[in-house]
Scaffold this motif. Structure first.
Motif, PDB file in Angstrom:
ATOM      1  N   SER A 301      -0.435  -6.544   6.490  1.00  0.00           N
ATOM      2  CA  SER A 301      -1.023  -5.670   5.470  1.00  0.00           C
ATOM      3  C   SER A 301      -0.243  -4.360   5.301  1.00  0.00           C
ATOM      4  N   LYS A 302       0.561  -4.014   6.308  1.00  0.00           N
ATOM      5  CA  LYS A 302       1.330  -2.771   6.219  1.00  0.00           C
ATOM      6  C   LYS A 302       2.775  -2.993   5.759  1.00  0.00           C
ATOM      7  N   ARG A 303       3.121  -4.239   5.453  1.00  0.00           N
ATOM      8  CA  ARG A 303       4.456  -4.503   4.924  1.00  0.00           C
ATOM      9  C   ARG A 303       4.604  -3.888   3.527  1.00  0.00           C
ATOM     10  N   PRO A 304       5.827  -3.576   3.101  1.00  0.00           N
ATOM     11  CA  PRO A 304       6.032  -2.984   1.767  1.00  0.00           C
ATOM     12  C   PRO A 304       5.545  -3.920   0.661  1.00  0.00           C
ATOM     13  N   THR A 305       4.808  -3.358  -0.287  1.00  0.00           N
ATOM     14  CA  THR A 305       4.304  -4.129  -1.426  1.00  0.00           C
ATOM     15  C   THR A 305       4.549  -3.341  -2.715  1.00  0.00           C
ATOM     16  N   HIS A 306       4.416  -4.022  -3.848  1.00  0.00           N
ATOM     17  CA  HIS A 306       4.490  -3.369  -5.152  1.00  0.00           C
ATOM     18  C   HIS A 306       3.755  -4.223  -6.170  1.00  0.00           C
ATOM     19  N   ARG A 307       3.451  -3.644  -7.321  1.00  0.00           N
ATOM     20  CA  ARG A 307       2.782  -4.363  -8.406  1.00  0.00           C
ATOM     21  C   ARG A 307       3.809  -4.816  -9.428  1.00  0.00           C
ATOM     22  N   LEU A 308       3.608  -6.024  -9.947  1.00  0.00           N
ATOM     23  CA  LEU A 308       4.535  -6.573 -10.934  1.00  0.00           C
ATOM     24  C   LEU A 308       4.465  -5.821 -12.249  1.00  0.00           C
ATOM     25  N   LYS A 309       3.304  -5.228 -12.544  1.00  0.00           N
ATOM     26  CA  LYS A 309       3.144  -4.350 -13.693  1.00  0.00           C
ATOM     27  C   LYS A 309       2.439  -3.084 -13.221  1.00  0.00           C
TER      28      LYS A 309
END
Length: 880
Positions: A301-309
């Protein structure tokens, strides 16, 4: 920055009594002059102190050329070994030292000679005039220009005499410098250091008719062709390559973030802060499930994430998503690149043609290739692959004409009407006055006083700074839109347009508004007196430019040495923003560059101002001499130790600056004619008109004679250079038997008529090796055709250079669109003690190159790049 003082002085457009330009036009007191001088001396001392104190401890800021690995080693050597002017040519070529620094040094010499010519004659004439002026005005034309005293008209013949002498000297100096520069440029471009480059024998041909748009047809038209690159439409490929680069950089940032987070948690859990990275990790662990090593300390859950939009898009794991995207993009790009390499792409109407020799390329450049106007033209030579504007390779001849006309009209309108946005900014600072005059703005009075103070005090300065920063960007954008095919040609056009802005807005409008506004109330009361009042006030407007020259000579030159902006950017922004090894490398390896198009015009305008006021206010020449001298030392140091020339115009900025310098000669003479006219002195006015006509004829003749030599290389020098190189190489190798050495050519049959031409003089110091007496400084200056010949100047071109060799792949791909030869960018991450980086390298390498060599996570948990480490995909650029 250097335009800010002049423009901010014009902010108060409503109240003339507070207009600083008007105050300057009415005269400069001794106390005001001393105050300006002291203030700038203090700034000068502070900047120089910063430079002296920090120079040795901050080599990256103040001497990066001496050790940064991205600078060619052979260019670094002479920077450390020798500081003489001769080696500066080798460091930066004809665009660097011989361009800006040579020009600044020449202008200092012109101003110094002007002081020697004008001060002994004009100071006594002006001081003893009947004007009854005070302060610095007593030394200028204003103290003689008394229209009520007819006896002063005879004094004007002294001004005419000095103008003939000084402006005549300026014309001769420009002629001399053009002759010298042309010869030096020819020697440089014919020397092996340049002539062996691929760009020296490659021409760009545009607007090629469709039936000639194939290699076979082009080879029939052009002789001695080695290779042809026909430009193609790579729009789709460009988009895919750009997308891949963005995804790769996103993946790199996410990988570094993951490694840092995992290392932080590992250190916290183990309590061990001393954890140097290990060089070896167990293979089975590194090749396990993706992210398994990091998961030992960091939950998913703490890995880098981002939103596609933005905001509404699906949230995804950044590393997994980027790997999948790269696995999708790389095969598509490879397929399109194969199509382009096979020659099956959509062809555009431009082509790069490489010839077997520089001489053959010059023939292809200079020969008329098509019977229709504007077809197979324009043609350019010497363009390097990295400066090409590929989007301008598809223009038809009519598109180029239309774009040129539209952008030229826009730039002219922008320059002429630039005062409007500046006036609006100035009006904001006088908002209280506007509220009194314009009732519907009364709501402004309801704004809190503290906020209103910010609006009227800080906002105008910020807006003006933004305006001035946008101008060069807009000018370069217009030059690109006009259809120019390379960055160097864009800089040359920007040089013209920015110089136009400097002369009109910074000089002429400031001068005219200063002179006219100072006497506007008197002219309204008595319109008949307008010419006399302007004639009296115009010379006094020069006092503003004395302060301007003091600012340039002291503050600006010392600021160039102190590199305050570079220091802040490197230290503070580097600390805040550089969180990956690649970003650290880019900031470390990127040297400060110069935009020729916006640097040259500032100092050209400075010279124009000095020449314009040389007779009207000769004291200006003294300050100009000091200003150019200080600028010379500051820029000379920076060219040797700091600057890196990214755009090479082959020195063409220099002759343009020389021609633009003539603007000061014209303005100075026109002002004198006008002043003589309103002073009712027909004799001096007629004499000045005669010299003005001579100046016009001189420039027309000089331009028509020199311009062809700047555009092309003469055939006779190409033949002579080959013979001279044969002689030098033969005398260089001591292993050659004397009998063989005697067979080397000492002359050349350039006309191929069976009769040898006169013997060559390889040393350039005498006929057939007989030395002439060494000429003095004055003789060399007055006779460039004798003492600055091709044979003399070619000896100044560096000879200790590495031979230029290209691999077959480099030659094959030289003038392909970068998208056609683009390789996947290698991901560069730091190595950590926990082994996270090793696993990420294994898994990422399955879809894209990746490496963790050359950078580590140190004991503080921060990324640390080894100083001698380069990105894994770094390739040293060829010397195009």
């Amino acid at each position: 920055m250097d335009l800010l003082p002049q423009l901010t002085k014009r902010q108060n457009i409503a109240d003339q009594s507070k207009d600083q330009n008007i105050g300057s036009a009415r005269g400069t007191s001794t106390s005001a002059f001393v105050s300006t001088l002291i203030f700038n001396l203090v700034i000068f001392a502070v900047f120089v102190l910063i430079f002296v104190v920090l120079r040795r401890s901050n080599r990256r800021i103040y001497a990066p050329r001496t050790y940064i690995g991205t600078v060619e080693k052979w260019r670094q050597l002479h920077v450390r070994d020798d500081n003489g002017d001769g080696y500066a040519d080798e460091v930066e070529g004809v665009s660097g030292f011989s361009g800006l620094i040579g020009w600044v040094k020449g202008e200092q010499m012109i101003c110094f000679v002007g002081c020697c010519l004008s001060w002994p004659i004009l100071f006594p004439l002006n001081v003893t005039g009947a004007g009854k002026k005070t302060g610095l005005d007593i030394l200028g034309f204003a103290n003689v220009n008394d229209v009520t005293n007819s006896n002063n008209s005879n004094r004007f013949y002294g001004h005419v005499l000095v103008s003939w002498l000084f402006y005549g000297f300026v014309l001769f100096t420009i002629y001399r410098e053009l002759v010298f520069f042309t010869t030096m440029r020819q020697a440089y471009m014919l020397s092996p250091i340049y002539s062996t480059r691929i760009s020296a024998r490659t021409i760009l041909v545009q607007t090629i008719p469709l039936h000639y748009l194939n290699e076979t047809a082009l080879r029939r038209i052009f002789d001695n062709v080695k290779r042809v690159w026909i430009s193609t439409d790579t729009t789709k490929l460009d988009d895919l390559v750009q997308e891949r680069n963005e995804v790769a950089m996103k993946l790199e940032a996410a990988e570094v973030k993951l490694i840092k987070l995992a290392d932080k948690e590992r250190t916290k859990q183990s309590g061990n802060t001393e954890h140097p990275p290990k060089d070896h990790q167990p293979g089975t662990e590194a090749e396990g499930e993706s992210g398994s090593v990091a998961a030992r300390w960091l939950p998913r859950s703490k890995r880098p994430t981002h939103r596609l939009k933005p905001i509404i898009g699906q949230k995804v794991d950044t590393i997994d998503w980027c790997r999948g995207k790269l696995a999708e993009l790389n095969p598509k790009i490879d397929e399109l690149q194969s199509v382009e390499r096979a020659g099956d792409g959509k062809k555009l109407n431009s082509a790069f043609i490489e010839f077997n020799s520089q001489s053959a390329a010059q023939v292809g450049l200079q020969t008329l290739m098509h019977h229709k106007p504007l077809h197979m033209a324009p043609r350019y030579i010497g363009l390097t692959p990295e400066e090409i504007i590929w989007s301008n390779m598809k223009l038809q001849w009519w598109e180029r004409l239309v774009k040129f006309a539209i952008t030229t009209a826009f730039v002219v309108a922008l320059v002429i009407f630039w005062s409007i946005p500046v006036a609006i900014v100035g009006a904001i600072s006088q908002i209280n006055y506007l509220v009194e005059k314009v009732p519907f703005l009364s709501f402004i009075n309801k704004i809190p006083e503290s906020l209103l103070g910010i609006i009227t005090g800080i906002l105008p300065v910020v807006m003006l700074a933004v305006l001035m920063a946008l101008l060069p960007i807009v000018l370069r954008l217009m030059a690109k839109i006009s259809g120019l095919p390379s960055l160097s040609l864009i800089e040359l056009r920007v040089q013209n347009s920015y110089f136009l802005f400097q002369v009109i807005q910074v000089f002429l409008i400031t001068t005219m508004t200063s002179a006219a506004s100072a006497v506007v109330s008197d002219m309204i009361k008595n319109p008949v007196s307008a010419p006399g009042l302007l004639a009296e006030s115009l010379p006094k407007a020069s006092n503003f430019y004395i302060s301007f020259l003091i600012l340039q000579g002291l503050s600006i030159s010392a600021g160039a040495l102190a590199q305050a902006a570079g220091l802040v950017v490197h230290k503070i922004l580097g600390w805040l923003l550089d969180n990956t090894p690649r970003k650290m490398f880019n900031r470390w390896s990127s040297l400060t560059g110069l935009g020729w198009g916006t640097v040259f015009p500032v100092y050209t305008n400075l010279c124009v101002i000095s020449l314009s006021y040389a007779i009207i206010a000769p004291v200006v020449l003294g300050f100009a001499t000091v200003a150019f001298g200080l600028l010379y030392f500051a820029y000379r140091y920076n060219f040797l130790f700091v600057y890196n020339i990214n755009i090479d115009t082959k020195g063409m900025v220099y002759p343009r600056a020389l021609y633009q310098t003539l603007t000061g000669v014209y303005i100075g003479q026109i002002c004198l004619i006008g002043l003589f006219g309103v002073s009712k002195a027909p004799g001096p006015a007629i004499l000045q008109v005669i010299f003005l006509i001579f100046t016009i004829l001189f420039q027309m003749t000089l331009s028509s004679a020199i311009q062809p030599l700047l555009e092309s290389l003469p055939k006779n020098l190409q033949v002579e250079e080959e013979a001279l190189l044969s002689i030098e190489e033969g005398s260089h190798y001591s292993r050659e038997p004397k009998a063989e050495a005697s067979k080397l050519p000492s002359a050349v049959d350039a006309e191929r008529d069976g009769v040898a031409d006169p013997p060559l003089d390889p040393d350039g110091d005498g006929v057939s090796g007989v030395s002439d007496p060494k000429p003095g400084l004055i003789a060399r200056f007055l006779h460039p055709e004798k003492y600055e010949t091709y044979q003399h100047i070619r000896k100044r071109i560096p000879q200790d250079f590495p031979e230029i060799h290209y691999t077959p792949e480099t030659e094959r791909d030289a003038y392909y669109n970068p998208s056609i030869i683009a390789q996947p960018p290698a991901i560069w991450i730091p190595r950590d003690a926990g082994g996270v980086s090793r696993q990420e390298v294994v898994h990422t390498s399955s879809v894209n190159p990746c490496s963790d060599h050359g950078a580590i996570i140190n004991s503080d948990g921060k990324v640390e790049r080894h100083e001698d480490a380069f990105p894994p995909d770094y390739i040293e650029k060829p010397l195009w």
